[in-house]
Motif scaffolding. Structure first.
Motif, short mmCIF file in Angstrom:
data_model
loop_
_atom_site.label_atom_id
_atom_site.label_comp_id
_atom_site.label_asym_id
_atom_site.label_seq_id
_atom_site.Cartn_x
_atom_site.Cartn_y
_atom_site.Cartn_z
N GLN A 233 4.05 -1.65 21.82
CA GLN A 233 4.58 -1.21 23.34
C GLN A 233 5.62 -0.10 23.03
N MET A 234 5.34 1.00 23.53
CA MET A 234 6.46 1.86 23.14
C MET A 234 6.92 2.43 24.59
N ASP A 235 8.03 2.29 24.85
CA ASP A 235 8.80 2.66 25.91
C ASP A 235 9.85 3.77 25.62
N ASN A 236 10.31 4.42 27.03
CA ASN A 236 11.27 5.30 26.83
C ASN A 236 10.74 6.30 25.56
N LEU A 237 9.71 6.87 25.47
CA LEU A 237 9.31 7.74 24.45
C LEU A 237 10.05 9.01 24.39
N LYS A 238 10.16 9.55 23.21
CA LYS A 238 10.83 10.84 23.15
C LYS A 238 9.95 11.73 22.18
N GLY B 267 -2.25 8.93 23.24
CA GLY B 267 -2.36 9.89 24.27
C GLY B 267 -1.16 10.69 24.35
N TRP B 268 -1.39 11.48 25.45
CA TRP B 268 -0.12 12.51 25.95
C TRP B 268 0.77 11.74 27.03
N VAL B 269 1.82 11.77 27.03
CA VAL B 269 2.84 11.34 27.53
C VAL B 269 4.09 12.02 27.93
N GLN B 270 4.73 12.37 29.17
CA GLN B 270 5.99 13.20 29.12
C GLN B 270 7.32 12.30 28.64
N ALA B 271 8.26 12.73 28.06
CA ALA B 271 9.42 12.07 27.55
C ALA B 271 10.04 10.95 28.62
N GLY B 272 10.06 9.93 28.16
CA GLY B 272 10.60 8.74 29.08
C GLY B 272 9.44 7.76 29.49
N GLY B 273 8.17 8.19 29.28
CA GLY B 273 6.96 7.52 29.46
C GLY B 273 6.71 6.37 28.53
N SER B 274 5.69 5.75 28.62
CA SER B 274 5.26 4.46 27.82
C SER B 274 3.85 4.58 27.31
N LEU B 275 3.33 4.09 26.40
CA LEU B 275 2.17 3.76 25.91
C LEU B 275 2.10 2.36 25.02
N ARG B 276 0.86 2.06 25.11
CA ARG B 276 0.50 0.76 24.24
C ARG B 276 -0.63 1.00 23.32
N LEU B 277 -0.19 0.82 21.96
CA LEU B 277 -0.96 1.13 20.96
C LEU B 277 -1.68 -0.27 20.60
N SER B 278 -2.90 -0.37 20.15
CA SER B 278 -3.61 -1.45 19.75
C SER B 278 -4.25 -1.36 18.40
N CYS B 279 -4.14 -2.40 17.64
CA CYS B 279 -4.52 -2.31 16.24
C CYS B 279 -5.46 -3.43 16.10
N ALA B 280 -7.02 -3.30 15.99
CA ALA B 280 -7.99 -4.10 15.94
C ALA B 280 -8.40 -4.28 14.61
#
Length: 115
Positions: free
Chosen positions: A81-86, A10-23
């Motif tokens: 889990q992706m934190d502190n995204l750049k 998705g879209w996130v601002q710098a410093g944000g987080s996302l969690r990706l899944s692989c099934a």
């Protein structure tokens, strides 16, 4: 042949987080080391992180201490889990076997990080 489906981008601002899944479609997935890769248009796909069947992990220097890879064998899934995204993390993210003998690539999931 194992089928892979990535989600969670998705879209996130710098410093944000996302969690990706692989099934995965098959339990054979659980016996394999699995990795996340990413690709920007016009550039080669690059390795991001990997996890062995016994849980051992490895990370690219660019994401170390920000990203965490994990797996759930019961669900035949691997997560990132992706934190502190750049902004430089912006890419399409894919999962597959770690290193070689790739299965067919899934459609990927797009991650966009704005500054």
């Amino acid at each position: 042949q194992v089928q892979l489906v990535e989600s969670g981008g998705g879209w996130v601002q710098a410093g944000g987080s996302l969690r990706l899944s692989c099934a995965a479609s098959e339990f054979a997935f659980n016996r394999n080391a699995i990795a996340w890769y990413r690709q920007v248009p016009g550039k080669q796909r690059e390795w991001v992180a990997g996890i062995m069947s016994d849980g051992g992990t490895g990370y690219a220097d660019s994401v170390k201490d920000r990203f965490t890879i994990s797996r759930n064998s019961t669900k035949r899934a691997v997560y990132l889990q992706m934190d502190n995204l750049k902004p430089e993390d912006t890419a399409a993210y894919y999962c597959n076997r770690w290193g070689a003998n790739y299965w067919n690539w899934g459609q990927g999931t797009q991650v966009t990080v704005s500054s």
